[in-house]
Motif scaffolding. Structure first.
Motif, PDB file in Angstrom:
ATOM      1  N   VAL A  92     -65.679  67.596  78.668  1.00  0.00           N
ATOM      2  CA  VAL A  92     -65.142  68.926  78.938  1.00  0.00           C
ATOM      3  C   VAL A  92     -64.810  69.603  77.615  1.00  0.00           C
ATOM      4  O   VAL A  92     -64.044  69.075  76.806  1.00  0.00           O
ATOM      5  N   ARG A  93     -65.389  70.781  77.406  1.00  0.00           N
ATOM      6  CA  ARG A  93     -65.065  71.596  76.235  1.00  0.00           C
ATOM      7  C   ARG A  93     -64.202  72.760  76.725  1.00  0.00           C
ATOM      8  O   ARG A  93     -64.700  73.821  77.120  1.00  0.00           O
ATOM      9  N   ALA A  94     -62.898  72.517  76.736  1.00  0.00           N
ATOM     10  CA  ALA A  94     -61.969  73.415  77.420  1.00  0.00           C
ATOM     11  C   ALA A  94     -61.987  74.816  76.849  1.00  0.00           C
ATOM     12  O   ALA A  94     -61.924  75.804  77.599  1.00  0.00           O
ATOM     13  N   GLN A  95     -62.040  74.956  75.527  1.00  0.00           N
ATOM     14  CA  GLN A  95     -62.008  76.289  74.936  1.00  0.00           C
ATOM     15  C   GLN A  95     -63.237  77.111  75.315  1.00  0.00           C
ATOM     16  O   GLN A  95     -63.161  78.330  75.457  1.00  0.00           O
ATOM     17  N   GLU A  96     -64.373  76.436  75.481  1.00  0.00           N
ATOM     18  CA  GLU A  96     -65.593  77.125  75.907  1.00  0.00           C
ATOM     19  C   GLU A  96     -65.679  77.271  77.419  1.00  0.00           C
ATOM     20  O   GLU A  96     -66.530  77.999  77.927  1.00  0.00           O
ATOM     21  N   ARG A  97     -64.810  76.559  78.134  1.00  0.00           N
ATOM     22  CA  ARG A  97     -64.875  76.462  79.600  1.00  0.00           C
ATOM     23  C   ARG A  97     -66.259  75.980  80.039  1.00  0.00           C
ATOM     24  O   ARG A  97     -66.913  76.566  80.903  1.00  0.00           O
ATOM     25  N   VAL A  98     -66.657  74.863  79.454  1.00  0.00           N
ATOM     26  CA  VAL A  98     -67.957  74.250  79.736  1.00  0.00           C
ATOM     27  C   VAL A  98     -67.760  72.759  79.917  1.00  0.00           C
ATOM     28  O   VAL A  98     -66.932  72.138  79.232  1.00  0.00           O
ATOM     29  N   VAL A  99     -68.498  72.170  80.842  1.00  0.00           N
ATOM     30  CA  VAL A  99     -68.537  70.721  80.990  1.00  0.00           C
ATOM     31  C   VAL A  99     -69.974  70.251  80.837  1.00  0.00           C
ATOM     32  O   VAL A  99     -70.902  70.864  81.363  1.00  0.00           O
ATOM     33  N   ARG A 100     -70.141  69.181  80.091  1.00  0.00           N
ATOM     34  CA  ARG A 100     -71.445  68.538  79.950  1.00  0.00           C
ATOM     35  C   ARG A 100     -71.393  67.232  80.733  1.00  0.00           C
ATOM     36  O   ARG A 100     -70.484  66.422  80.545  1.00  0.00           O
ATOM     37  N   VAL A 101     -72.366  67.044  81.627  1.00  0.00           N
ATOM     38  CA  VAL A 101     -72.379  65.856  82.478  1.00  0.00           C
ATOM     39  C   VAL A 101     -73.744  65.193  82.435  1.00  0.00           C
ATOM     40  O   VAL A 101     -74.779  65.863  82.390  1.00  0.00           O
ATOM     41  N   GLY A 102     -73.737  63.873  82.455  1.00  0.00           N
ATOM     42  CA  GLY A 102     -74.976  63.143  82.608  1.00  0.00           C
ATOM     43  C   GLY A 102     -75.487  63.240  84.028  1.00  0.00           C
ATOM     44  O   GLY A 102     -74.754  63.620  84.960  1.00  0.00           O
ATOM     45  N   ALA A 103     -76.738  62.884  84.229  1.00  0.00           N
ATOM     46  CA  ALA A 103     -77.385  63.061  85.532  1.00  0.00           C
ATOM     47  C   ALA A 103     -76.792  62.175  86.621  1.00  0.00           C
ATOM     48  O   ALA A 103     -77.052  62.406  87.802  1.00  0.00           O
ATOM     49  N   GLY A 104     -76.008  61.175  86.256  1.00  0.00           N
ATOM     50  CA  GLY A 104     -75.415  60.306  87.265  1.00  0.00           C
ATOM     51  C   GLY A 104     -73.992  60.646  87.631  1.00  0.00           C
ATOM     52  O   GLY A 104     -73.386  59.992  88.488  1.00  0.00           O
ATOM     53  N   VAL A 105     -73.428  61.672  87.027  1.00  0.00           N
ATOM     54  CA  VAL A 105     -72.020  62.025  87.252  1.00  0.00           C
ATOM     55  C   VAL A 105     -71.827  62.620  88.645  1.00  0.00           C
ATOM     56  O   VAL A 105     -72.646  63.410  89.126  1.00  0.00           O
ATOM     57  N   LYS A 106     -70.714  62.234  89.285  1.00  0.00           N
ATOM     58  CA  LYS A 106     -70.363  62.781  90.592  1.00  0.00           C
ATOM     59  C   LYS A 106     -69.299  63.862  90.426  1.00  0.00           C
ATOM     60  O   LYS A 106     -68.535  63.877  89.449  1.00  0.00           O
ATOM     61  N   TRP A 107     -69.227  64.735  91.414  1.00  0.00           N
ATOM     62  CA  TRP A 107     -68.321  65.875  91.302  1.00  0.00           C
ATOM     63  C   TRP A 107     -66.871  65.449  91.146  1.00  0.00           C
ATOM     64  O   TRP A 107     -66.081  66.098  90.457  1.00  0.00           O
ATOM     65  N   GLY A 108     -66.482  64.362  91.794  1.00  0.00           N
ATOM     66  CA  GLY A 108     -65.108  63.910  91.665  1.00  0.00           C
ATOM     67  C   GLY A 108     -64.719  63.633  90.224  1.00  0.00           C
ATOM     68  O   GLY A 108     -63.579  63.905  89.808  1.00  0.00           O
ATOM     69  N   GLN A 109     -65.643  63.106  89.427  1.00  0.00           N
ATOM     70  CA  GLN A 109     -65.374  62.839  88.016  1.00  0.00           C
ATOM     71  C   GLN A 109     -65.121  64.132  87.255  1.00  0.00           C
ATOM     72  O   GLN A 109     -64.250  64.191  86.378  1.00  0.00           O
ATOM     73  N   VAL A 110     -65.890  65.164  87.552  1.00  0.00           N
ATOM     74  CA  VAL A 110     -65.712  66.453  86.872  1.00  0.00           C
ATOM     75  C   VAL A 110     -64.354  67.049  87.220  1.00  0.00           C
ATOM     76  O   VAL A 110     -63.628  67.551  86.343  1.00  0.00           O
ATOM     77  N   LEU A 111     -63.986  67.003  88.488  1.00  0.00           N
ATOM     78  CA  LEU A 111     -62.729  67.606  88.908  1.00  0.00           C
ATOM     79  C   LEU A 111     -61.537  66.871  88.305  1.00  0.00           C
ATOM     80  O   LEU A 111     -60.540  67.498  87.932  1.00  0.00           O
ATOM     81  N   VAL A 112     -61.623  65.561  88.202  1.00  0.00           N
ATOM     82  CA  VAL A 112     -60.546  64.783  87.576  1.00  0.00           C
ATOM     83  C   VAL A 112     -60.395  65.155  86.105  1.00  0.00           C
ATOM     84  O   VAL A 112     -59.278  65.258  85.573  1.00  0.00           O
ATOM     85  N   ALA A 113     -61.508  65.369  85.426  1.00  0.00           N
ATOM     86  CA  ALA A 113     -61.470  65.709  84.000  1.00  0.00           C
ATOM     87  C   ALA A 113     -61.042  67.146  83.764  1.00  0.00           C
ATOM     88  O   ALA A 113     -60.323  67.446  82.798  1.00  0.00           O
TER      89      ALA A 113
END
Length: 439
Positions: A92-113
């Motif tokens: 998560v690049r908070a200042q840019e409001r961008v998240v970079r995720v690998g192809a195996g990442v699930k949405w729950g992981q993004v929301l937790v981060a």
């Protein structure tokens, strides 16, 4: 070159039909779907994806990528099933409001981060769904009324093309492929990572309210009143539930991108309905979004069918409520509209969804129940024929349906042209391909 040679190509695990663990590795999330693939390849990293695609290109084989197995069609006989679950990095690049995720990442992981930073992604209702699979198909979720398809939030995509070359795709570097990958499915390349925009979510309000079946009419009346005036920040879904072995009930699932007091005011109509069995409304952490709809977290045998509705008037409600839910488990209506109906200039292949409601019909897929489930779904659709548009979002397609149901004629023609240009030998096959049937 034989399929056995694949073992020497990858660092990750390769399973063939005679190997222990093959059946489990090839199993889709929906246990009613069978996947008669020639091999399962579990990529250890992005370099493994490159090696696999180059192997498939030389061997004249086709690769179908499934991070988690959601949305599988079963039409994969003789293909190589690529699992990307180990590509699970989240940045998560908070200042840019961008998240970079690998192809195996699930949405729950993004929301937790993202949640502790006051940010959210455009996730769906189930935290176990992969970001890549959901986003490649468009992705309609809790905040789509405010911000549109999840695919429209993509800023960059790391891919491996049909010649086995890794690359990075953006609106500037390759506008045509960038457009196709955002909502057109996985027919054009294997995605190894995504960069997506995140959105401010300092406070979320929502939850689920459950009533006994005899309150269904009142709850539907409230649903229609609320959705008629709902701001884009508010999403409301109604469910007629018939859990196996339990009494039928009706629920409202709610998510508001804003302060609790405002959410309470917007949903005050609900308080007029007496007799709630439970009411979980309150401030919801971003990481708790997946719990609102309480969808199954583990693989199960189910049969789903979805349809877009052109409207939901009193006559349509009469048709929906005239018959019991059984043998289905859920008859759901999701309120759409907002940004989904008005894509911006940077929209991807999903286009606009003019229809204001999405009907979902889910039942058991066990052998003794499958026929009756499908028959009941067909009956509901026949009853509502006058309200069904015939189109449906890509991510809700079911086995036996085609990608042609998800796109306008011009968009489908454009996608097919991109497929012919970028993958003329069908090295890649999506769950629901826009063109070709593999090799």
């Amino acid at each position: 070159m034989t399929i056995n040679d694949l073992r020497g190509v990858l660092k990750g695990r390769v399973l063939l039909p005679d190997d222990d663990g093959f059946e489990q590795a090839a199993t889709a999330w929906n246990l009613t779907v069978r996947q008669p693939v020639a091999a399962v390849a579990e990529a250890a990293d992005a370099d493994d994806v490159v090696a696999l695609v180059r192997y498939a290109r030389r061997a004249g084989m086709t690769v179908t990528a499934q991070p988690s197995g959601h949305g599988a069609s079963g039409d994969v006989e003789g293909l190589i099933l690529l699992r990307t679950g180990l590509l699970n990095e989240v940045e998560v690049r908070a200042q840019e409001r961008v998240v970079r995720v690998g192809a195996g990442v699930k949405w729950g992981q993004v929301l937790v981060a993202a949640g502790p930073l006051g940010l959210t992604g455009l996730s769906g209702s189930a935290p176990g769904v992969s970001v890549a699979g959901y986003t490649l198909g468009g992705g309609v979720g809790w905040f789509s009324r405010k911000y549109g398809f999840a695919s429209d939030s993509v800023r960059a995509i790391d891919i491996v093309d049909a010649d086995g070359r890794p690359g990075r795709v953006t609106a500037e570097s390759d506008p045509e492929l960038f457009w196709a990958l955002r909502g057109g499915g996985g027919d054009f390349a294997v995605v190894t990572a995504l960069e997506l925009e995140l959105y401010p979510a300092p406070v979320l309000y929502g939850g689920r309210v459950i009533w006994p079946e005899h309150r269904t009419r009142e709850v539907y009346d409230a649903f229609l009143e609320i959705t008629a005036a709902a701001p884009r920040e508010l999403s409301v879904w109604i469910n007629r539930l018939q859990p196996p072995g339990a009494s039928p009930m009706v629920t409202l699932d709610l998510a508001y991108l804003g302060e609790a007091a405002q959410g309470e005011d917007l949903l005050a109509r609900i308080d007029k309905i007496e007799g709630a069995i439970s009411d979980s409304r309150g401030v919801v952490p971003v990481a708790g979004l997946g719990g609102i709809a309480a969808e199954p977290a583990d693989p199960a045998p189910s049969i789903a069918r979805a349809e877009l509705l052109t409207g939901l008037d009193a006559e349509a409600v009469e048709l929906l409520l005239a018959k019991p839910v059984e043998p289905l488990i859920n008859v759901q209506i999701r309120h759409l509209g907002g940004a989904l109906a008005e894509p911006g200039g940077g929209a991807g292949a999903s286009g606009a969804v003019a229809e204001p409601y999405l009907l979902g019909l889910v039942g058991l897929g066990l052998p003794h129940a499958a026929d009756t489930t499908r028959a009941k779904q067909a009956e509901v659709v026949a009853d509502l024929k006058a309200y069904i548009s015939g189109r449906k979002p890509y991510t809700v397609l079911s086995p036996g349906e085609t990608a042609a149901m998800s796109f306008s004629g011009s968009a489908l023609a454009r996608l097919r042209e991109i497929k012919r240009a970028r993958d003329p030998h069908n090295v890649f096959r999506a769950n629901y391909p826009v063109h070709g049937i593999g090799r």
